[in-house]
Design a protein around this motif. Structure first.
Motif, PDB file in Angstrom:
ATOM      1  N   GLU A   2     -70.161 -63.729  -2.422  1.00 45.89           N
ATOM      2  CA  GLU A   2     -71.480 -63.532  -3.040  1.00 45.89           C
ATOM      3  C   GLU A   2     -71.616 -62.119  -3.605  1.00 45.89           C
ATOM      4  N   GLU A   3     -71.080 -61.115  -2.881  1.00 43.05           N
ATOM      5  CA  GLU A   3     -71.129 -59.743  -3.395  1.00 43.05           C
ATOM      6  C   GLU A   3     -70.326 -59.609  -4.687  1.00 43.05           C
ATOM      7  N   VAL A   4     -69.151 -60.261  -4.738  1.00 41.39           N
ATOM      8  CA  VAL A   4     -68.322 -60.215  -5.950  1.00 41.39           C
ATOM      9  C   VAL A   4     -69.036 -60.916  -7.100  1.00 41.39           C
ATOM     10  N   LYS A   5     -69.692 -62.041  -6.829  1.00 45.52           N
ATOM     11  CA  LYS A   5     -70.445 -62.752  -7.874  1.00 45.52           C
ATOM     12  C   LYS A   5     -71.542 -61.859  -8.456  1.00 45.52           C
TER      13      LYS A   5
ATOM     14  N   LEU B 165     -69.991 -59.261 -10.776  1.00 49.88           N
ATOM     15  CA  LEU B 165     -69.442 -59.842 -12.010  1.00 49.88           C
ATOM     16  C   LEU B 165     -70.444 -60.776 -12.687  1.00 49.88           C
ATOM     17  N   LYS B 166     -71.718 -60.582 -12.398  1.00 51.76           N
ATOM     18  CA  LYS B 166     -72.751 -61.511 -12.885  1.00 51.76           C
ATOM     19  C   LYS B 166     -72.750 -61.630 -14.404  1.00 51.76           C
ATOM     20  N   GLU B 167     -72.631 -60.511 -15.136  1.00 49.44           N
ATOM     21  CA  GLU B 167     -72.677 -60.544 -16.593  1.00 49.44           C
ATOM     22  C   GLU B 167     -71.516 -61.332 -17.171  1.00 49.44           C
ATOM     23  N   SER B 168     -70.284 -61.095 -16.651  1.00 45.28           N
ATOM     24  CA  SER B 168     -69.115 -61.831 -17.161  1.00 45.28           C
ATOM     25  C   SER B 168     -69.229 -63.317 -16.841  1.00 45.28           C
ATOM     26  N   ILE B 169     -69.744 -63.642 -15.635  1.00 45.05           N
ATOM     27  CA  ILE B 169     -69.882 -65.053 -15.246  1.00 45.05           C
ATOM     28  C   ILE B 169     -70.870 -65.765 -16.167  1.00 45.05           C
ATOM     29  N   GLU B 170     -71.996 -65.117 -16.455  1.00 42.31           N
ATOM     30  CA  GLU B 170     -72.990 -65.740 -17.328  1.00 42.31           C
ATOM     31  C   GLU B 170     -72.493 -65.819 -18.764  1.00 42.31           C
ATOM     32  N   GLU B 171     -71.778 -64.779 -19.199  1.00 41.69           N
ATOM     33  CA  GLU B 171     -71.283 -64.769 -20.582  1.00 41.69           C
ATOM     34  C   GLU B 171     -70.302 -65.915 -20.830  1.00 41.69           C
ATOM     35  N   LYS B 172     -69.426 -66.179 -19.840  1.00 39.53           N
ATOM     36  CA  LYS B 172     -68.403 -67.218 -20.016  1.00 39.53           C
ATOM     37  C   LYS B 172     -68.799 -68.548 -19.387  1.00 39.53           C
ATOM     38  N   HIS B 173     -70.023 -68.634 -18.818  1.00 36.09           N
ATOM     39  CA  HIS B 173     -70.506 -69.866 -18.177  1.00 36.09           C
ATOM     40  C   HIS B 173     -69.522 -70.336 -17.089  1.00 36.09           C
ATOM     41  N   ALA B 174     -69.056 -69.379 -16.311  1.00 32.26           N
ATOM     42  CA  ALA B 174     -68.039 -69.683 -15.296  1.00 32.26           C
ATOM     43  C   ALA B 174     -68.659 -70.387 -14.088  1.00 32.26           C
ATOM     44  N   ILE B 175     -67.839 -71.221 -13.433  1.00 33.84           N
ATOM     45  CA  ILE B 175     -68.228 -71.915 -12.207  1.00 33.84           C
ATOM     46  C   ILE B 175     -67.312 -71.419 -11.086  1.00 33.84           C
TER      47      ILE B 175
ATOM     48  N   ILE C 261     -60.859 -62.739  -8.814  1.00 32.55           N
ATOM     49  CA  ILE C 261     -61.878 -63.446  -9.597  1.00 32.55           C
ATOM     50  C   ILE C 261     -62.024 -62.800 -10.971  1.00 32.55           C
ATOM     51  N   GLY C 262     -61.961 -61.452 -11.040  1.00 29.92           N
ATOM     52  CA  GLY C 262     -62.030 -60.769 -12.328  1.00 29.92           C
ATOM     53  C   GLY C 262     -60.892 -61.162 -13.246  1.00 29.92           C
ATOM     54  N   ASN C 263     -59.657 -61.291 -12.701  1.00 27.81           N
ATOM     55  CA  ASN C 263     -58.519 -61.742 -13.508  1.00 27.81           C
ATOM     56  C   ASN C 263     -58.720 -63.163 -13.996  1.00 27.81           C
TER      57      ASN C 263
END
Length: 657
Positions: free
Chosen positions: A507-510, A513-523, A547-549
């Motif tokens: 959860e801390e990592v999410k 990386l919130k901006e990258s996750i939202e930008e790429k619509h990652a699951i 997760i970043g990689n």
């Protein structure tokens, strides 16, 4: 038995010391632990040499006792032979007595004398039988003592086997440490080469920067940049003051660490004092053993004195026999004329002869049994001598092994010193990277930004492109320095293991990386993650890199799908030869649906500066997965990667549960 207890207690001492070192190993840095382990191993080797010397002395003393016993057995054999000779002489005298009795059958008056002599002979025979029984009892005691010594030898052999196993285990541990040291040296050599490359690149950049600075000075004189630069310098001074405050805090932290090391040194001194007390106790036990040996020697001297008394008594009996023979001759001369009672005396003599023959047969049986016992004793002595020879060989081999071990310890100490020097150089490089190298980079970025903002109208399109490339190069260099610092801090940071819920770390990592996750619509799916003992901030960095990689190397126009699972399993159920079969591991898997990589790069991707893609296509320095591998190794685990091109990647992490 006291000697056996002494040897057992000494043989157990190094194991207790090693266990204490293992309990303290989590509190110290790896280099400190290696130095302490080497000193502790040198101490154990000294103790082993002392024990080997004591064992050699004890073996020599036992050999001396065996020789003394052999001498006593030889003297006992001689006494038995002499007794057998006396028995033969008695039989001859009895035969002569038979002839005399036949001749003196007529002498009724001499019956009482002969009966008295026969009674004396019976008493003498009974006395000799008692002496034989005493000798048999002494022989039985000697056999029991020999059996006890054999038991002691077996115990010593078992203790020697245990010592050899312990030595073999220590050699294995040393080989592992040597392998780790070789890997560390290789990695350090690689880093030194990379440092030289970076230094060369930095020199080129400095030359180019010097040229640009000359141009900037000209432009500054024309445009009045001096006032702005002065304001910037004031800002830099404030930054330096802030850095000085941070350095003071770091110095205070180092002072606290020194106090901790002083406390640990005090504990080590107390442990050394305890070991010295144990040595004094062992010395007292050895003094007691020496006293017991002196008592045994006194008992042996008493036995020798008793044997001398028995020899004197035997000589006295021989003298008495000669007197009796002289009296018998006189009686034969006097009784030559008596023939009337010969038949009666002959009958009585026949009965006496039969009884004497029976006793002679019994004596022969006893003599045969004594010969068997003597033969068995000789065989036992030969076997004992062979065992002593084998023990001496083992002691010699042990001495050679100890010398070789001491040589290896010296070599390891040299390697440890070299590694300590290399670590100091690495720390110096880290300091330079974190302070001296980043300062000119910040200035480059600041001046380039100001020129781009204020002098954009005076620059050509080609000049603007050059400034853009300078900004990107400076940014890549700053990223590279920060990644190198992160890689170096993985080994130098303090290791505190905490039972951690992996869901919290994910959860801390999410969140980060919130901006990258939202930008790429990652699951990102975290399925049934189990708690595990980890270094919390390091494991967070591990998950952040993985997760970043996965987000960075995703397929364009396809939402990244990352799945994280974990399960507790024993090593026997996991298909990996590097894992212990009877140990439990937390098996963590991270899979994605990204671009993947070719299977031939499964191992290379964990090496420093290994990039599989061009820097224009995917940004990065090639250090992220190297940091991941270092973190896993800090947790005494392993990591593997499997993938196929355009089919995603899978990372398997095995951490001891």
């Amino acid at each position: 038995m006291k000697t056996a207890k002494l040897t057992k207690s000494i043989s157990m001492l190094p194991i207790e010391v090693v266990t204490t070192s293992d309990r303290q190993s989590d509190k110290k840095k790896k280099s400190d632990k290696l130095i302490i382990a080497n000193k502790e191993l040198a101490f154990q080797n000294d103790e082993k040499e002392k024990r080997a010397a004591e064992l050699i002395i004890a073996n020599k003393e036992l050999a001396f006792q065996t020789k003394e016993k052999a001498k006593r057995a030889a003297e006992l054999n001689i006494a038995n032979k002499e007794l057998a000779f006396q028995n033969d002489e008695k039989e001859k005298r009895a035969a002569e007595l038979g002839i005399a009795n036949k001749e003196l059958a007529y002498q009724d008056g001499e019956k009482e004398k002969r009966a008295a002599e026969l009674g004396i002979a019976n008493k003498e025979l009974a006395f000799q039988n008692k002496e034989k029984e005493k000798r048999a009892a002494e022989l039985s005691i000697a056999n029991k003592e020999l059996a006890f010594q054999n038991d002691q030898k077996e115990k010593r052999a078992e203790e020697l086997v245990i010592a050899n196993k312990e030595l073999a285990y220590q050699n294995q541990v040393k080989e592992k440490r040597a392998a780790e040291l070789v890997v560390a040296n290789d990695e350090l050599a690689f880093q030194n080469k990379e440092k030289e490359k970076r230094a060369a690149e930095l020199n080129i950049a400095n030359i180019e920067l010097a040229y640009q600075n000359d141009e900037k000075e000209k432009r500054a004189a024309e445009l009045g940049v001096a006032n702005k630069e002065l304001a910037f310098q004031n800002e830099e001074k404030e930054k330096r003051a802030e850095e000085l405050r941070i350095a003071n805090k770091e110095l205070a932290f180092q002072n606290k660490e020194k106090e901790k090391r002083a406390a640990e040194l005090s504990i080590a001194n107390k442990e050394l004092a305890f070991q010295n007390d144990q040595k004094e106790k062992r010395a007292e036990e050895l003094v007691v053993a020496n006293k017991e040996l002196a008592v045994q020697n006194q008992v042996k001297e008493k036995r020798a004195g008793e044997l001398n008394v028995a020899n004197i008594e035997l000589a006295f009996q021989n003298h008495e026999k000669e007197k009796r023979a002289a009296e018998l001759n006189i009686a034969n001369i006097e009784l030559a004329y008596q023939n009337d009672e010969k038949e009666k005396r002959a009958a009585e003599l026949i009965i006496a002869n039969e009884e004497l023959a029976f006793q002679s047969n019994e004596k022969e049986k006893r003599a045969a049994e004594k010969e068997k016992r003597a033969a068995e004793l000789i065989v036992a002595n030969e076997e004992l001598a062979f065992q002593y020879a084998e023990k001496e060989k083992r002691a010699a081999e042990l001495i050679i092994a100890n010398k070789e071990l001491e040589f290896q310890n010296d070599e390891k100490e040299k390697r440890a010193e070299e590694l300590s020097i290399a670590n100091k150089e690495l720390l110096a490089f880290t300091y330079v990277s974190s302070h001296d190298l980043q300062e000119p980079l910040r200035k480059i970025q600041t001046f380039v930004s100001r020129i781009s903002e204020n002098e954009s109208a005076n620059l050509s399109e080609k000049g603007k492109e050059f400034f853009r490339r300078i900004q990107e190069s400076a940014k890549r260099m700053q990223t590279l320095i920060e990644d190198l610092l992160a890689f170096s801090r993985v080994n130098t940071a303090e290791r505190i293991f905490i039972n951690t819920d992996l869901n919290i770390i994910i959860e801390e990592v999410k969140t980060e990386l919130k901006e990258s996750i939202e930008e790429k619509h990652a699951i990102i799916e975290a399925i049934e993650l189990c708690p595990v003992n980890v270094i919390r901030f390091q494991f967070r960095q591990l998950m952040l890199n993985l997760i970043g990689n996965a987000l960075k190397f995703s397929i364009p126009q396809m939402p990244p799908h990352i799945i994280i699972t974990s399960v507790i399993e024993t090593g026997s159920h996991l298909n990996n030869e590097k894992l212990s079969a009877d140990k439990k591991y937390c098996h963590i898997t991270v899979t994605d649906n990204g671009i993947g990589f070719e299977p031939k790069f499964n191992d290379r991707i964990f090496e420093v500066f290994q990039k599989l893609h061009d820097k224009e296509e995917y940004a990065g320095t090639g250090i992220g997965l190297a940091i991941v591998k270092k973190i896993v190794e800090n947790h005494n685990g392993i990591i593997t990667a499997t993938s196929e091109l355009h089919k995603g990647a899978r990372f398997d992490i095995y951490i001891p549960a």
